[in-house]
Design an enzyme around this catalytic site. Structure first.
Site, mmCIF file in Angstrom:
data_model
loop_
_atom_site.group_PDB
_atom_site.id
_atom_site.type_symbol
_atom_site.label_atom_id
_atom_site.label_comp_id
_atom_site.label_asym_id
_atom_site.label_seq_id
_atom_site.Cartn_x
_atom_site.Cartn_y
_atom_site.Cartn_z
ATOM 1 N N ARG A 1 0.854 -1.200 0.000
ATOM 2 C CA ARG A 1 0.000 0.000 0.000
ATOM 3 C C ARG A 1 0.886 1.246 0.000
ATOM 4 O O ARG A 1 1.295 1.734 1.053
ATOM 5 C CB ARG A 1 -0.938 -0.019 1.207
ATOM 6 N N ASP B 1 2.333 5.032 -0.232
ATOM 7 C CA ASP B 1 1.894 6.278 0.397
ATOM 8 C C ASP B 1 1.533 7.326 -0.647
ATOM 9 O O ASP B 1 1.809 7.178 -1.843
ATOM 10 C CB ASP B 1 2.997 6.835 1.295
ATOM 11 N N ARG C 1 11.384 5.684 2.971
ATOM 12 C CA ARG C 1 11.715 7.108 2.884
ATOM 13 C C ARG C 1 12.492 7.590 4.113
ATOM 14 O O ARG C 1 13.306 8.518 4.011
ATOM 15 C CB ARG C 1 10.455 7.929 2.676
#
Length: 279
Positions: free
Chosen positions: A56, A58, A207
């Site tokens: 999923r 972002d 990230r």
């Protein structure tokens, strides 16, 4: 007695430009990739059920190798087999494409059967040289980066660890992950690409790792700093999360068909690190 129509499990290969999406997962009042795909499926395949995705992504994150599955009534699949990918892409918005649609074994689960997820993060540390056509998927970094230093720092993060320092916690979810690779390469165009692979990632983990390693690359942090944060059991406030638009899900690996059920069962087990023995 089960009166439901017989179904076939279908595996989808997807690509999307995440710029204008609030991530993959459906959210009230938000434009999401899942919402766009489910709307197209409803138009073409009424009765299809259970759209499940490998990762999923972002808000703002892209994909070229996303994988999903759903169950389609056999009669509908027989009508669309061989043309489903083309037909879905024809009714999807221009920033989402279904690249493939094929029958999968009933045990296939895009999320729980995945062995490895691959992401790429693109950074240009000479912004004046960046190709304007890549501005949506490449981070423009204003300072020169030391690729060798970032590679050395990445080596200390490999293996199975509790990545709590690099994750946004979700209730009931583990932050233990096995980081299988984190490689840096400067291409002929001068753009630096980090290729990150793991069996799974927790929320914002990729990230956050990139943000910590960029700090090493520009000399603000020592090479051993990212690995040192693994001792923490809460999110590290010193780690800046890299912007989403440089990140792309590029590939998902799965085991042979005969090993799908065992893989799904193993993935569903909550993973924790061994507790050290007292001496």
């Amino acid at each position: 007695m089960d009166d439901r129509a017989p179904t076939v499990r279908v595996r989808l290969g997807l690509a999307y430009d995440g710029t204008a999406f609030a991530g993959w997962a459906r959210q009230p009042g938000q434009r999401t990739v899942q919402g766009a795909v489910e709307e197209a499926l409803t138009r073409l395949l009424p009765g299809a059920d259970g759209l499940t995705v490998a990762g999923r992504t972002d808000s703002g994150v892209h994909a070229t190798g996303q994988v999903a599955h759903l169950d389609v009534p056999v009669a509908l699949w027989d009508a669309y087999a061989g043309t489903l990918a083309r037909r879905l892409s024809a009714v999807l918005p221009a920033d989402v494409r279904v690249r493939s649609a094929e029958v999968a074994p009933p045990q296939f689960d895009a999320r729980f059967c995945a062995l490895c997820r691959w992401y790429a993060y693109r950074v240009g540390d000479a912004p004046w040289e960046l190709d304007p056509l890549r501005r949506r998927d490449t981070l423009a970094w204003p300072r020169r980066l030391d690729v060798d230093a970032m590679a050395a720092a990445s080596a200390g993060l490999l293996g199975e660890h509790d990545f709590a320092a690099y994750c946004r916690r979700r209730p009931g979810a583990t932050t233990v992950r096995a980081l299988l690779g984190l490689d840096w390469e400067r291409g002929p165009d001068g753009v630096i690409t980090a290729t990150v692979r793991a069996d799974a990632f927790c929320h914002s983990m990729v990230r956050s790792l990139i943000g910590a390693l960029l700090a090493v690359g520009e000399g603000r942090r020592p090479v051993d700093w990212p690995a040192g944060l693994l001792a923490r059991r809460e999110r590290a406030g010193q780690v800046a999360v890299a912007p989403p638009y440089g990140l792309t899900l590029i590939r998902v690996d799965y085991p042979p068909d005969g090993q799908l059920a065992a893989r799904a069962q193993a993935t569903r087990r909550l993973r924790v690190l061994p507790v050290p023995e007292c001496r």
